[in-house]
Scaffold this active site. Structure first.
Site, PDB file in Angstrom:
ATOM      1  N   ASP A  38       3.072  68.939  19.922  1.00 37.30           N
ATOM      2  CA  ASP A  38       4.052  69.069  18.842  1.00 37.30           C
ATOM      3  C   ASP A  38       5.474  68.818  19.286  1.00 37.30           C
ATOM      4  O   ASP A  38       6.278  68.251  18.552  1.00 37.30           O
ATOM      5  CB  ASP A  38       3.950  70.456  18.199  1.00 37.30           C
ATOM      6  CG  ASP A  38       4.449  71.551  19.132  1.00 37.30           C
ATOM      7  OD1 ASP A  38       3.895  71.687  20.248  1.00 37.30           O
ATOM      8  OD2 ASP A  38       5.385  72.279  18.757  1.00 37.30           O
TER       9      ASP A  38
ATOM     10  N   ASP B 172       6.020  71.238  24.714  1.00 39.08           N
ATOM     11  CA  ASP B 172       4.975  71.934  25.467  1.00 39.08           C
ATOM     12  C   ASP B 172       3.676  71.157  25.394  1.00 39.08           C
ATOM     13  O   ASP B 172       3.644  70.002  24.981  1.00 39.08           O
ATOM     14  CB  ASP B 172       4.817  73.370  24.956  1.00 39.08           C
ATOM     15  CG  ASP B 172       4.548  73.430  23.455  1.00 39.08           C
ATOM     16  OD1 ASP B 172       4.026  72.432  22.896  1.00 39.08           O
ATOM     17  OD2 ASP B 172       4.859  74.459  22.831  1.00 39.08           O
TER      18      ASP B 172
ATOM     19  N   TYR C 237       4.093  79.020  14.993  1.00 38.10           N
ATOM     20  CA  TYR C 237       4.035  78.307  13.710  1.00 38.10           C
ATOM     21  C   TYR C 237       3.376  79.190  12.664  1.00 38.10           C
ATOM     22  O   TYR C 237       2.362  78.834  12.076  1.00 38.10           O
ATOM     23  CB  TYR C 237       3.292  76.975  13.867  1.00 38.10           C
ATOM     24  CG  TYR C 237       4.088  75.955  14.650  1.00 38.10           C
ATOM     25  CD1 TYR C 237       5.166  75.291  14.074  1.00 38.10           C
ATOM     26  CD2 TYR C 237       3.782  75.681  15.982  1.00 38.10           C
ATOM     27  CE1 TYR C 237       5.914  74.370  14.802  1.00 38.10           C
ATOM     28  CE2 TYR C 237       4.522  74.767  16.714  1.00 38.10           C
ATOM     29  CZ  TYR C 237       5.587  74.119  16.115  1.00 38.10           C
ATOM     30  OH  TYR C 237       6.336  73.214  16.833  1.00 38.10           O
TER      31      TYR C 237
ATOM     32  N   GLU D  78      15.232  70.655  22.134  1.00 37.28           N
ATOM     33  CA  GLU D  78      13.807  70.330  22.076  1.00 37.28           C
ATOM     34  C   GLU D  78      13.523  69.329  20.967  1.00 37.28           C
ATOM     35  O   GLU D  78      13.983  69.483  19.837  1.00 37.28           O
ATOM     36  CB  GLU D  78      12.966  71.587  21.857  1.00 37.28           C
ATOM     37  CG  GLU D  78      11.470  71.334  22.000  1.00 37.28           C
ATOM     38  CD  GLU D  78      10.655  72.613  22.090  1.00 37.28           C
ATOM     39  OE1 GLU D  78       9.505  72.536  22.547  1.00 37.28           O
ATOM     40  OE2 GLU D  78      11.162  73.685  21.703  1.00 37.28           O
TER      41      GLU D  78
END
Length: 496
Positions: A81, A84, A233, A475
């Site tokens: 995603d 990571d 999430y 990120e």
């Protein structure tokens, strides 16, 4: 949010903001076609699984080749995603939906990049199809325990954290992630309808099955899977929005009137009457309304007037000078929402403005807002969307592109494991879990360029720290880039 007083400082600030957002562009010109190409290459850097020949992020290599094997299921592939090594189903499905919507609405502007955009859709759809059909009565929604993954800083190619598999079932429902998966499969089926009809049919059939599963066994995956998906999430908006979103995409993909009947019968219960002012991997309400407004604007489908009215409300909230303006912008003109990774809200809003402008133009309609501006035209929406895209690409107070690899000045320290560490080609030896943190905390630029990645972006005052440890700003994420692909395609094809 600025006060809506009748004069004084508030009125002046609104005037200045309006001029900032809608003033004719300066001589600054961007190569939108180059930005489009790079925004798609980013997805090749996020691939999990066996990489195909010609993968255009050359420092990446195969990873996650045994995902699902310990559970006797093939879950190889898909996308990581963000920075990571977890494959989270909800944001992956949303990213796939938005990539597909980008191709469907703006593919004609993609030129030579259209095959690459389709490939990005297919990489996500292939994985979701496996996740949806591998085991009857189950949908696999995640690979890897994020709590374990986040204890290490490892390249995906040599990670050794547990690759646990999580799914939803009738007993442990997940209507939110299942509804989004149905939307992704349905939207993707339309992308391949002409180029690969058999594959398209498989996607649509699976979408219908997954939607039935989502609707029949209602519940949130946040409740069923708890700490394995939260707080990463969580489905904060619940699952009603995904059911309406999924049904809307299934109607568009299949033309089956039963899905429109579902929308009309269940819409109010599922949030059709709510006004909401952001669109994301979690909350689909605004996106659904814009999607359904197309049916009213182009085909005058009965019962969809409400969705046009609520789409207008959303658009008016973004435009200074309207009676219902409430959005926040930075001094430099970037749409801003409190929280982490602001750029995800910028790119989704930008996409919706362009899609809605397209639907309005097709029927000669405008947005009715009231206030000093009265009506907002499709051209106004395009201008506001362009201002957001230009800010991302470098027309901002910092003079920095927030797309890695685009322009002459861009962030050097994206919060991304693979990009921040020597590649397996440059450093074949394994870098252990704990040893990797030396790269996270290093002040050196990333050794690998994560081409096309759009980062979380600056704060409410246009300030940005190019710091790998500041994940809220540094990120990247697939759901930031996916809507931007459509926006960049539009400007690549229409800007002279």
């Amino acid at each position: 949010m600025e006060p809506k007083g009748s004069g004084g400082g508030g009125g002046l600030r609104l005037l200045v903001l309006h001029m900032l957002l809608f003033a004719p562009g300066s001589a600054t010109a961007f190569n939108y076609a180059d930005a489009l190409a790079k925004s798609i290459i980013f997805f090749e850097g996020q691939r999990s699984g066996k990489l195909p020949p010609g993968n255009r992020m050359p420092w990446r290599a195969d990873s996650g080749l045994t995902d699902g094997a310990q559970y006797n299921v093939d879950l190889v592939g898909g996308y990581y995603d963000a920075g990571d090594n977890v494959k989270f189903g909800l944001p992956m499905a949303f990213s796939t939906t938005m990539l597909a919507w980008s191709v469907l609405d703006f593919g004609k502007f993609m030129g030579a990049e259209l095959p690459n955009a389709r490939a990005a859709v297919r990489w996500g759809a292939d994985y979701l199809l496996k996740a949806a059909t591998a085991t009857p009565g189950a949908l696999y929604v995640q690979v890897a325990d994020p709590n374990q993954d986040h204890r290490c800083w490892e390249r995906p190619e040599d990670m050794d954290t547990p690759r646990s598999v999580y799914g939803v079932t009738a007993d442990k429902p997940g209507s939110d992630v299942a509804g989004e998966t149905a939307a992704a499969l349905a939207a993707s089926s339309m992308v391949f309808r002409r180029t690969d009809p058999a594959y398209s049919s498989r996607l649509l059939h699976a979408a219908m099955q997954v939607f039935d599963f989502a609707d029949r066994h209602r519940g949130s995956y946040s409740d069923s899977l708890a700490s394995f998906v939260c707080p990463f999430y969580c489905s904060y908006s619940g699952y009603h929005d995904e059911l309406l979103w999924g049904a809307s995409w299934l109607h568009r993909a299949s033309k089956n009137v039963s899905f429109m009947s579902y929308v009309q019968a269940n819409g109010m219960q599922l949030g059709a009457g709510d006004d909401d002012y952001s669109f994301s991997w979690d909350d689909k309400r605004v996106g659904t309304k814009v999607l359904l407004s197309k049916g009213f604007l182009r085909n005058r489908l009965q019962g969809l007037q409400l969705y046009k009215a609520h789409s207008d409300s959303y658009i008016c909230s973004l435009v200074p000078g309207t009676a219902s303006f409430q959005a926040q912008y930075t001094p430099g003109g970037l749409l801003y929402k409190e929280g982490e990774s602001n750029m995800q809200y910028v790119t989704t809003a930008t996409f919706l403005m362009l899609a809605y402008a397209k639907y309005l133009r097709s029927s000669g309609a405008t947005v009715s807002c009231g206030g000093a501006r009265g009506e907002v035209s499709p051209a106004d929406l395009v201008a506001l969307a362009k201002r957001q895209v230009d800010y991302i690409l470098g027309k901002n107070p910092a003079g920095m592109s927030y797309m890695v690899g685009f322009g002459c000045r861009y962030p050097q320290r994206a919060h991304h494991r693979g990009a921040s560490m020597p590649s397996v080609h440059a450093h074949p030896g394994r870098i252990s879990c704990d040893a990797g943190f030396g790269y996270l905390h290093s002040g050196e630029p990333n050794p690998n360029v994560l081409v096309g990645a759009v980062l979380g972006g600056p704060d409410s005052r246009d300030a940005f720290a190019d710091d790998r440890g500041n994940f809220a700003q540094s990120e990247p994420a697939t759901y930031i880039n996916a809507p931007l692909v459509g926006a960049l395609a539009y400007f690549a094809g229409t800007t002279k």
